[in-house]
Each structure stands twice: as C-alpha cells, then as structure tokens.
Scaffold this active site. Structure first.
Site, mmCIF file in Angstrom:
data_model
loop_
_atom_site.group_PDB
_atom_site.id
_atom_site.type_symbol
_atom_site.label_atom_id
_atom_site.label_comp_id
_atom_site.label_asym_id
_atom_site.label_seq_id
_atom_site.Cartn_x
_atom_site.Cartn_y
_atom_site.Cartn_z
ATOM 1 N N PRO A 214 -7.882 -5.762 -1.964
ATOM 2 C CA PRO A 214 -8.684 -6.463 -2.970
ATOM 3 C C PRO A 214 -10.169 -6.593 -2.643
ATOM 4 O O PRO A 214 -10.895 -7.241 -3.381
ATOM 5 C CB PRO A 214 -8.028 -7.846 -3.015
ATOM 6 C CG PRO A 214 -7.562 -8.063 -1.606
ATOM 7 C CD PRO A 214 -7.105 -6.712 -1.122
ATOM 8 N N ASP A 270 -8.446 0.961 6.420
ATOM 9 C CA ASP A 270 -7.412 0.023 6.852
ATOM 10 C C ASP A 270 -6.150 0.202 6.010
ATOM 11 O O ASP A 270 -5.381 -0.725 5.817
ATOM 12 C CB ASP A 270 -7.935 -1.420 6.735
ATOM 13 C CG ASP A 270 -6.991 -2.440 7.365
ATOM 14 O OD1 ASP A 270 -6.414 -2.134 8.422
ATOM 15 O OD2 ASP A 270 -6.831 -3.537 6.789
ATOM 16 N N LYS A 300 -1.671 2.079 12.598
ATOM 17 C CA LYS A 300 -0.543 1.170 12.416
ATOM 18 C C LYS A 300 0.697 1.780 13.063
ATOM 19 O O LYS A 300 1.439 2.533 12.433
ATOM 20 C CB LYS A 300 -0.366 0.884 10.928
ATOM 21 C CG LYS A 300 -1.646 0.290 10.320
ATOM 22 C CD LYS A 300 -1.539 0.012 8.861
ATOM 23 C CE LYS A 300 -2.902 -0.389 8.277
ATOM 24 N NZ LYS A 300 -3.516 -1.534 8.931
#
Length: 344
Positions: A214, A270, A300
């Site tokens: 967002p 990210d 990740k």
C-alpha cells in the site's frame, strides 16, 4: 591455550542457522553456545570481535546483529548490581580505553534479577561518572555492553565500529507514526539507520519501488526526497499518492521492466517471492539503474535450507552487483535485507 570470546545477538528463531553460519565461516571455533533467547557466545582460538565484524562487512555473516568482546561473565543472581559496576570499571581500566564511553545494557530472555534495565543503566552510569568516566548512551568511540541472560550477566568492551550496531544488542527500536501505512516501513527505516545506502547517489534522485502497495516503502523514500515511481497493480494509500514526486504505475514488476527505459538512482524490492526469483528480478533491473546505482531487496528465505538459498541468491546477484550489506535486521521476519551497488 587462552581463547577469545565474543558475545553476539541474533533473532531468536534464527539461532540454528546463525550457529551453522558461524561454524561454516570461522575456522578456529572452539565452541558456540547459546546464552539467552537472542544471544550466544562464540569461543575461538584466535578470532575476536574485530575479525567477526570484518566477516560481517564482507558478507559471509548475515545473522549477527551486534557483537562485543567478552571481558567478564558471572552469576548475576548471586552477585547483584554492584558487581556489574565493579566489573565494568575493572574492564575499562584493563582495556585502557580512555575516559569517554557509551554504556549499553540489554536483556536476552527472561531473567530473575531484582532491578530494572533502567536502574542498572542509571546505577552503573552514576558510579562510573563518579570514577572519572564520561558516560553516554551512544556516540562514544568505545562501547561497554552488559547483557543479562537467564543464568549470567556478560560484560563486553570494544570499539563501536566493531559492534555492527550502535543500539544495545542490535535492538533497533522504532515507533509507529500516524503517517505509517504498513509495518513493512520499519524494515526500510531501520536499514537507513544502520547502513548509509544514500552514500554515492543523489538523495534527491529517482527511485523505483517494486510491489509498492500500500505504499510504505514509497512513503519512506518520498520523505527522504526521492522522486519515486511506485509499481504495483494494487492500490496505494491515498496519503502516499499525495506526497510530492510520487507516481503510481498500475502494472506488475515484470511488465514495467519490459516496457520501461527510465533510469533510477535507487531500486527497492520487498515483494513476496523466492530468493532466486527476487535476485533474478534485481539482476534484470540493473539496466534501469544508473552506474553505481543502489538496489535494496529482501530475500525471503523462510526457515528451510536458509544458507543454501542465500548462497544461490548471492551467486545470481553477483552477475551485476557488489553486495555491500546483508543482514537479518530486527524488523525482518524469516528474511534478510541486502544492499547492492551496480557495477560502473
């Protein structure tokens, strides 16, 4: 033969892989033992805190967050607060560090001592000041660390430059602001505090944020003066869209990469993808970076085959970048943050 001991901190969940990483890269290990929930002591024949700090900067080591050279370890339940101060004073005199020190006191796991962390800092600071030291929480060239673990208290003294972090135990504490739009902001905000990624690039330059929605990382970049292109098919927070220099491109990272010929000073990523896919995206994106531009990505890894995944990702990234920094930050969860510099 006398050995050297270094206290290090790491994420509690990362202890097994952090231990494996140390055993892989430190050849003269005698023992690695966990002493607290987020701390361990490495005992080696020759390797000390400066050697480990150098390994971390050269990026074989990504899991230690904070290092200190152990000068004393004792049973804090039996000795009490006065013993902390006496040990710190003795350690400083033995190390001949001068009269200006930063004092850091931190906890690792549940402890049974009968004084608070603030009481310990205030008491040790007061007595050290009475004995002629200038004591600060941060800013000195030498740091005194006192780590309380469930069974012992450990005192360390070393140069701040070898500590990896100027925060006690590497525990960077950040507060949520009213403007924050996502928890992920903490990761980039912490990175800016622990590593100077702006060095060598235009702080008012152009940035690209992959998977921006967002808009947390976009907000941080815009707040630092970057003209930021936020790439995501999803919606951005309305407050982010109102920030100066923010442009939202509603598409995927792959589509943007295929269609764009813009050049950026900084690219960040990210997105939730496997380390090898994330690394290949960053390699393909190198053509969008200016010479010696900087890229930031989170790898990740999850909790399985972690070191193997990191090895593979670094091998892929090495085709286009120098790896300047890689660490599991406090605000990372089963991931590491990597800073890359594009070849000239």
């Amino acid at each position: 033969m006398a050995t050297r001991k270094t206290l290090l901190s790491m994420a509690a969940d990362s202890w097994p892989v952090a231990k494996d990483e140390l055993l892989r890269h430190v050849e003269d290990v005698v023992e690695v033992r966990r002493v607290g929930e987020e701390s361990a002591v490495l005992e080696a024949e020759r390797t000390g805190v400066r050697d480990l700090a150098l390994l971390a900067r050269r990026v074989p080591l990504v899991f230690p967050r904070h290092l200190t050279d152990v000068v004393a370890e004792y049973d804090h339940a039996a000795e009490g607060l006065e013993a902390v101060v006496d040990l710190v004073d003795s350690a400083l005199r033995e190390q001949a560090v001068g009269d200006e020190v930063s004092l850091q006191i931190w906890l690792s796991g549940k402890t049974s001592y009968k004084f608070s962390q603030q009481d310990a800092w205030a008491g040790a600071s007061r007595v050290l000041s009475e004995r002629g030291y200038s004591v600060t929480r941060a800013g000195g060239s030498v740091v005194v660390s006192v780590c309380f673990t469930p069974k012992t208290a450990i005192v360390g003294v070393n140069r701040v430059s070898d500590s990896l972090s100027s925060w006690p135990g590497g525990e960077v504490r950040l507060s949520k602001s009213p403007e924050q739009v996502s928890r992920a902001e903490f990761k980039l905000e912490e990175l800016f505090k622990v590593f100077p990624i702006d060095e060598g690039i235009d702080p008012k330059g152009a940035a690209l944020d992959y998977g921006a929605a967002p808009g947390g990382w976009t907000r941080i970049l815009a707040g630092r003066g970057y003209r930021t292109t936020a790439v995501d098919p999803g919606d951005l927070d309305a407050r982010v869209l109102e920030l100066p220099g923010v442009v939202h491109v509603r598409t995927t990272a792959g589509n943007f990469l295929r269609e764009s010929d813009e050049r950026f000073d900084l690219i960040v990523n990210d997105m939730k993808m496997s380390p090898d896919r994330s690394s290949r995206l960053m390699v393909d994106s190198a053509r969008l970076l200016k010479s010696f531009g900087v890229a930031v990505t989170t790898l990740k890894t999850g909790s399985h085959r972690v070191l193997e995944q990191i090895d593979e990702a670094f091998a892929i990234l090495g085709a286009e970048y120098d790896i300047e920094f890689a660490r599991q930050l406090r605000h990372n969860r089963n991931e590491i943050t990597v800073v890359l510099r594009r070849f000239g």
